[in-house]
Enzyme design. Structure first.
Site, mmCIF file in Angstrom:
data_model
loop_
_atom_site.group_PDB
_atom_site.id
_atom_site.type_symbol
_atom_site.label_atom_id
_atom_site.label_comp_id
_atom_site.label_asym_id
_atom_site.label_seq_id
_atom_site.Cartn_x
_atom_site.Cartn_y
_atom_site.Cartn_z
ATOM 1 C CE LYS A 1 -14.135 5.473 1.057
ATOM 2 N NZ LYS A 1 -13.250 5.576 2.249
ATOM 3 C CE LYS B 1 -2.918 10.597 3.378
ATOM 4 N NZ LYS B 1 -3.540 9.745 2.336
ATOM 5 C CG HIS C 1 -1.954 -1.035 1.245
ATOM 6 N ND1 HIS C 1 -3.236 -0.851 0.771
ATOM 7 C CD2 HIS C 1 -1.903 -2.316 1.673
ATOM 8 C CE1 HIS C 1 -3.929 -1.973 0.931
ATOM 9 N NE2 HIS C 1 -3.136 -2.879 1.471
ATOM 10 C CB THR D 1 -10.298 4.587 -0.960
ATOM 11 O OG1 THR D 1 -9.791 4.933 0.330
ATOM 12 C CG2 THR D 1 -9.565 3.365 -1.477
ATOM 13 C CE LYS E 1 -6.930 13.785 0.688
ATOM 14 N NZ LYS E 1 -6.997 12.595 -0.145
ATOM 15 N NE ARG E 2 -4.001 9.718 10.350
ATOM 16 C CZ ARG E 2 -3.654 8.767 11.200
ATOM 17 N NH1 ARG E 2 -4.444 7.728 11.409
ATOM 18 N NH2 ARG E 2 -2.531 8.846 11.882
HETATM 19 C C1 26Q Z 1 3.082 0.157 10.579
HETATM 20 C C2 26Q Z 1 3.982 -0.205 11.585
HETATM 21 C C3 26Q Z 1 3.851 0.327 12.865
HETATM 22 C C4 26Q Z 1 2.819 1.207 13.122
HETATM 23 C C5 26Q Z 1 1.931 1.562 12.126
HETATM 24 C C6 26Q Z 1 2.076 1.053 10.847
HETATM 25 C C7 26Q Z 1 1.128 1.453 9.776
HETATM 26 C C8 26Q Z 1 -0.242 1.516 10.024
HETATM 27 C C9 26Q Z 1 -1.122 1.896 9.040
HETATM 28 C C10 26Q Z 1 1.577 1.760 8.500
HETATM 29 C C11 26Q Z 1 0.679 2.134 7.496
HETATM 30 C C12 26Q Z 1 -0.687 2.204 7.765
HETATM 31 C C13 26Q Z 1 -1.691 2.603 6.780
HETATM 32 C C14 26Q Z 1 -1.452 2.858 5.516
HETATM 33 C C15 26Q Z 1 -2.509 3.280 4.587
HETATM 34 O O1 26Q Z 1 -3.635 3.550 4.987
HETATM 35 N N1 26Q Z 1 -2.218 3.359 3.293
HETATM 36 C C16 26Q Z 1 -3.222 3.755 2.304
HETATM 37 O O2 26Q Z 1 -3.853 2.589 1.814
HETATM 38 C C17 26Q Z 1 -4.940 2.910 0.968
HETATM 39 C C18 26Q Z 1 -5.631 1.624 0.590
HETATM 40 O O3 26Q Z 1 -4.863 0.912 -0.337
HETATM 41 C C19 26Q Z 1 -4.470 3.679 -0.248
HETATM 42 O O4 26Q Z 1 -5.605 4.080 -0.974
HETATM 43 C C20 26Q Z 1 -3.681 4.918 0.188
HETATM 44 O O5 26Q Z 1 -3.120 5.548 -0.954
HETATM 45 C C21 26Q Z 1 -2.578 4.512 1.153
HETATM 46 O O6 26Q Z 1 -1.919 5.659 1.653
#
Ligand code: 26Q
Length: 819
Positions: free
Chosen positions: A668, A562, A365, A664, A556-557
């Site tokens: 929406k 972003k 991702h 995503t 978004k975050r």
């Molecule tokens: C990893 C290790 C330790 C702590 C946290 C994490 C961690 C947690 C969540 C790393 C990444 C995430 C989330 C990532 C994320 O949401 N990525 C998004 O995924 C979407 C679905 O595929 C994409 O549409 C977005 O582009 C992408 O940023």
């Protein structure tokens, strides 16, 4: 059925559900009807619905068993489900029945629904994608189950104090969750820590490892039912809690396990206590590693237990089981499955390896280097000694393969190794996941290309057939039918309701895009949704916004890539142009922001402060505040997104090209008739392909151009500042304390980072962004043309249903079918 028959059966439906609600109020909550709070009514209603769901789960499971169907298990550290009552009622076809049942009891269902806490077991896109996939799998009647962690605390709640984000704990199931069906009888014991001893068996000279002196975690599952649309299939999401042995009836385990478990229990409740709030990697914390392992180990045991109900050997394992790893977070599955097959079931390495790789798939991702997971070997050795051995063995064999194919290419081997050598040895979880899977996919076309050409080109060269693309999608049941009931009804009345399970049929709306009457209806609905959001904003922010203005939305975050900052730069541009030149904006806009910053991400938190500060100044300035309002709505979450997205005119998707894997939210918004202003990045590119470039506002430099600027170091932002008067004025305003009178210098860091080594190319894209925003304003002034474009977006958004995405995974990766 005739209408009168329908009415009669509806009526009996109303009475049935009313009775069920009454019974739960009395015998589960032990309260008299008149003493019920709104939350009690929610609980009683939810429990009535839950009873239907349990029936459905059992029936569905029976059907899968009968068919001996192959099952998909989706392993994810996050499932961002949001609220379930409205969703379950809709999918069961009981929404109206339940509304009438409650009305008859003097209660408004909408108010009851509002009391449900969001299940915020995720950070953002990756977690919400997992939830959309669950919905699509069930709607398609496919045997697909989620495995996750039953965090006691979901993603923190965001308050805003003095413009700054304040985090508060989200104890989402403090009063219990009616949607979780506990399964203490299916609990499992997970070993952790300890050491490995070689114990010769006296028969052969092979290595016989014994894992000694381990401690244990106890995992107790609770199932959240996932209702497919129409209610025929009900799958579940299995969420594990880590409990201590004091809290747990250990009699459930057999005698031998009991003694071991009591002796060795670690302070295990910590493990499922809280979701990590970073959506990009942070320093490898031991507790996070324990969480990832806990999920993987619980899931693998459960999957094996299910398989072994019908099978005595592992010969058919890969024909009956598919496991998808949602990013690298569950990548330890590779080592755990190998360990269980070899150490606990006596398989030979090669057989176990074939089964493992044939079973596992991996979705990436992100391309952001800081988000690629690595764990130090020292930590892994201490926590999971046997797994580290297995990882080394996998790496040994993989290295031999690489050297066989590329003799003497040590440099390539170093790049591809699972182990990163250096002062501290690190295990690269991405490499482990790629090597251990038969499929590696990205989440949008551009992203999947970049995975192959930039992220892991060596692996692509070695195994070109492993790599594939699965462009993300979202479920139209939640994001259109549920979130925008008025638009859904208009669509139903115009072209029928097939789109609910076949989004491509929205194409039939195309001819209506030019129809004056339809446009009028469409605009009326958008207006009503904007009024609804205006009420939310008044309640949350104590600001009045005008629903007649253009709602320009970025939710978004909060992340530098972003580029919320780019949005703010445009706002400041319009503001100073108005106040210094007297050139007022052509269109009145309400700028809406929402999103959380990782608590440890300083720059992101400062950006929230900046948005609030800019808002405070502009909203109070009589010279412009009829034309400009800036609001930051606190505590963005799924239920708030359902309010915001249907009310948007303009969707901001403005990441630095090449950085947003897919996005995503972009889908929406378009599904709800907002036009997109966006860069050529992630799924924006494919949205543009679908809706047509005349129906979307694309601006800015492309990923390739930016890459070239990086390589040649030719980006010189200070030059933009010095030569472009518009940019200069914006940055000078930022530096001038105009937006931070009480805290001079607060935002100078932004000036410095924008004209310094800005990895995100804000200034490179600012002129084209401003220009494109001016075009947006001109076009918004032509309501008919705007409505035509918005309707065309809805009509052409069919590709972005998660039903399509899941069908592609099912066909190309999982090899599962509807049952
Ligand atoms: C990893 C290790 C330790 C702590 C946290 C994490 C961690 C947690 C969540 C790393 C990444 C995430 C989330 C990532 C994320 O949401 N990525 C998004 O995924 C979407 C679905 O595929 C994409 O549409 C977005 O582009 C992408 O940023």
């Amino acid at each position: 059925m005739t209408t009168s028959e329908e009415r009669r059966s509806d009526l009996s439906g109303v009475q049935t559900i009313q009775e069920a609600i009454r019974l739960h109020a009395k015998y589960t909550l032990a309260k008299r009807w008149n003493d019920l709070t709104r939350r009690d009514v929610f609980l009683a209603t939810a429990m009535a619905v839950r009873d239907c769901l349990i029936d459905g789960i059992l029936e569905t499971e029976e059907r899968y068993q009968q068919a001996d169907a192959k099952c998909l298990y989706y392993l994810s550290m996050e499932f961002l489900v949001g609220r379930s009552l409205g969703n379950n009622l809709l999918n069961l076809g009981l929404l109206d029945v339940c509304r009438r049942a409650l009305l008859d009891l003097g209660v408004d269902l909408e108010e009851v629904r509002e009391t449900e806490p969001d299940a915020a077991l995720g950070n953002g896109g990756l977690g919400r994608l997992a939830a959309c996939f669950m919905d699509s799998l069930a709607t398609l009647g496919m045997p697909g189950f989620g495995y996750g962690i039953n965090y006691e605390y979901g993603l923190f709640k965001q308050g805003i104090e003095n413009g700054y984000q304040k985090e508060q704990p989200d104890h989402w199931r403090a009063h219990g969750s009616p949607w979780l069906v506990e399964r203490p009888d299916e609990a499992c014991i997970i070993p952790v820590y300890g050491r490995i001893e070689h114990v010769p068996n006296g028969v052969d000279n092979k290595y016989h490892p014994a894992w000694k002196d381990w401690k244990v975690m106890i995992g107790v599952p609770a199932d959240m039912p996932i209702v497919g649309y129409g209610g025929r299939t009900i799958n579940y999401l299995r969420l594990y809690s880590a409990v201590s042995e004091e809290e747990f009836d250990m009699q459930i385990f057999n005698q031998g396990d009991y003694i071991k478990a009591v002796e060795a229990n670690i302070a295990a409740e910590r493990v499922s206590k809280v979701l990590y709030p970073s959506d990009s990697i942070e320093a490898g914390r031991e507790l996070r590693l324990l969480q990832e392992y806990f999920l993987v180990a619980c899931a693998v045991r459960d999957i094996l237990r299910r398989y072994q109900r019908n099978h005595t050997t592992f010969d058919e394992f890969a024909e009956k089981v598919a496991i998808q790893m949602n990013d690298t977070h569950p990548a330890l599955t590779v080592a755990e499955l190998m360990r269980v097959l070899i150490d606990e079931n006596s398989l030979e390495w090669d057989d176990a390896w074939e089964i493992t790789t044939a079973t596992l798939g991996f979705t990436n991702h992100t391309l952001m280097p800081e988000a690629l997971e690595r764990w130090s070997s020292a930590l892994l050795e201490r926590v999971l000694p046997r797994h580290l051995q297995i990882i080394y063995e996998i790496n040994q064999r993989f290295s031999a393969l690489v050297l066989e194919k590329y003799p003497g290419d040590w440099e390539r081997l170093r790049r591809m190794s699972i182990i990163e050598e250096g002062e501290r040895k690190q295990v690269r979880m991405g490499h482990l996941a790629i090597i251990g899977s038969h499929s590696v996919n990205g989440v949008a076309q551009l992203h999947s290309e970049l995975v192959k050409t930039r992220l892991v080109p060596d692996f692509y060269q070695l195994w070109p057939d492993k790599f594939n693309n699965k462009t993300n999608g979202v479920t139209q049941r939640r994001w259109l039918l549920k979130a925008n009931p008025k638009l859904a009804r208009l669509i139903n009345n115009t072209i029928g309701d097939a789109w609910i399970t076949d989004l491509d049929t929205l194409r039939a709306l195309e001819p209506w895009a030019d129809d004056a009457g339809f446009q009028e209806e469409f605009r009326r609905i958008k207006r009503a949704n904007k009024e609804r959001l205006a009420r939310v904003i008044r309640d949350a922010n104590e600001i009045d916004v005008d629903p007649a203005t253009l709602f320009d939305v970025q939710v978004k975050r909060i992340h530098e890539y972003k580029r919320q900052l780019l949005n703010v730069l445009h706002i400041i541009h319009d503001y100073v142009q108005a106040t210094e030149e007297g050139k007022l904006p052509a269109v009145a806009r309400t700028y809406v922001f929402a999103g959380k910053a990782a608590p440890g991400y300083w720059a992101a938190k400062q950006i929230i402060k900046l948005i609030n500060s800019v808002g405070q100044v502009i909203n109070a300035d009589r010279r412009v505040n009829e034309l400009m309002k800036v609001v930051f709505i606190p505590d963005y979450k799924v239920s708030l997104a359902e309010r915001i997205i249907p009310a948007a005119d303009l969707s901001e998707q403005i990441s630095t090209a090449g950085k947003e894997a897919s996005g995503t939210g972009n889908m929406k918004f378009a599904m709800n008739g907002a036009l997109t202003i966006g860069t050529f990045d992630g799924a924006n590119i494919e949205i543009c392909e679908e809706v047509g470039e005349e129906n979307i506002y694309i601006f800015g430099l492309r990923a390739e151009a930016l890459e070239q600027m990086r390589e040649t170091r030719s980006y010189n932002p200070r030059e933009y500042y010095e030569t472009n008067p518009a940019i200069r004025r914006v940055l000078d305003a930022l530096q001038s304390d105009l937006f931070c009178k009480d805290e001079p210098g607060l935002f100078t860091w932004i000036f410095d980072s924008l004209v310094g080594q800005d990895e995100y190319f804000h200034l490179a894209d600012l002129p084209s962004y401003i220009e494109t925003q001016e075009l947006v304003s001109r076009e918004f002034l032509q309501p008919d043309a705007w409505a035509r474009k918005a309707i065309t977006n809805v009509a052409r958004i069919g590709k972005f249903s998660s039903d399509r995405t899941v069908m592609e995974y099912a066909r190309d990766i999982w090899n599962i079918e509807s049952v």
